[in-house]
Design a protein around this motif. Structure first.
Motif, PDB file in Angstrom:
ATOM      1  N   LYS A   1      -1.604  -3.231  -0.534  1.00 16.13           N
ATOM      2  CA  LYS A   1      -2.885  -3.067  -1.190  1.00 16.13           C
ATOM      3  C   LYS A   1      -4.000  -3.085  -0.140  1.00 16.13           C
ATOM      4  N   GLY A   2      -4.839  -2.056  -0.113  1.00 14.99           N
ATOM      5  CA  GLY A   2      -5.978  -2.026   0.778  1.00 14.99           C
ATOM      6  C   GLY A   2      -5.656  -1.736   2.226  1.00 14.99           C
ATOM      7  N   PHE A   3      -4.420  -1.398   2.559  1.00 14.79           N
ATOM      8  CA  PHE A   3      -4.017  -1.146   3.935  1.00 14.79           C
ATOM      9  C   PHE A   3      -4.734   0.091   4.461  1.00 14.79           C
ATOM     10  N   ASN A   4      -5.345   0.000   5.622  1.00 13.89           N
ATOM     11  CA  ASN A   4      -6.097   1.096   6.208  1.00 13.89           C
ATOM     12  C   ASN A   4      -5.172   1.911   7.102  1.00 13.89           C
ATOM     13  N   LYS A   5      -4.578   2.939   6.538  1.00 12.36           N
ATOM     14  CA  LYS A   5      -3.573   3.741   7.246  1.00 12.36           C
ATOM     15  C   LYS A   5      -4.178   4.493   8.430  1.00 12.36           C
ATOM     16  N   ASN A   6      -5.393   5.021   8.296  1.00 12.38           N
ATOM     17  CA  ASN A   6      -6.022   5.751   9.400  1.00 12.38           C
ATOM     18  C   ASN A   6      -6.243   4.847  10.609  1.00 12.38           C
ATOM     19  N   ALA A   7      -6.715   3.635  10.378  1.00 12.72           N
ATOM     20  CA  ALA A   7      -6.932   2.693  11.478  1.00 12.72           C
ATOM     21  C   ALA A   7      -5.599   2.318  12.132  1.00 12.72           C
ATOM     22  N   PHE A 155      -6.049  -4.935   9.192  1.00 13.32           N
ATOM     23  CA  PHE A 155      -5.676  -3.623   8.666  1.00 13.32           C
ATOM     24  C   PHE A 155      -5.827  -3.609   7.153  1.00 13.32           C
ATOM     25  N   LEU A 156      -6.099  -4.767   6.562  1.00 13.52           N
ATOM     26  CA  LEU A 156      -6.349  -4.835   5.130  1.00 13.52           C
ATOM     27  C   LEU A 156      -7.831  -4.670   4.822  1.00 13.52           C
TER      28      LEU A 156
END
Length: 167
Positions: A1-7, A155-156
């Protein structure tokens, strides 16, 4: 949940080009152990060091430390901690992480609720060169009386990571 894949993908590209990199994972990476296992697989060229939250013990090809831990690398003393428990202290004190951690350093005790006792692992009987904090989700990079203090993002939430030259 909320994981920032681009970063996360940006981080993978960056670390792939780096040499002699040690990765210290201090918290708020993901709530899913499969994500952590994937991270370990996708960063094969660098040693990885985790603070133990119970789930990390089953990972292969990583070093797991109890939390908190004082390490020495190339003569540099590094205190690693998960600072998530500090969030209530900061809120109640109405101060930001930078001011809060400096107040605690002045007392040489990074746990505002623990007294100075033999079993207080947050008491700084040795003053470190670096204090690295995870688990707050609040990025920070300050210096206080020769101590470098960094806090990772997440990363969240806010994906901030720091590179520190230990030479």
């Amino acid at each position: 949940k909320g994981f920032n894949k681009n970063a996360y993908e940006s981080f993978l590209r960056w670390q792939g080009d780096e040499k002699n990199l040690k990765l210290f994972i201090l918290g708020n990476t993901s709530f899913q152990i499969l994500d952590i296992e994937k991270f370990v697989q996708e960063t094969p060229n660098h040693p990885k060091f985790f603070l133990d939250d119970g789930a990390m013990i089953r990972l292969k090809d990583v070093t797991v430390y109890p939390e908190p831990v004082l390490l020495e690398i190339n003569g540099v003393k590094i205190f690693l901690m998960d600072g998530g428990f500090l969030l209530n202290y900061l809120k109640n004190s109405k101060i930001d992480l930078g001011k809060g951690i400096i107040q605690l350093i002045k007392k040489r005790n990074l746990n505002p609720w623990a007294g100075v006792a033999e079993n207080n692992v947050y008491f700084l009987d040795i003053v470190p060169d670096i204090i690295a904090i995870g688990g707050t989700g609040i990025p920070l990079n300050v210096n206080y009386k020769g101590i470098t203090i960094v806090s990772t993002g997440s990363f969240l939430k806010e994906p901030i990571y720091w590179q520190i030259n230990l030479k």
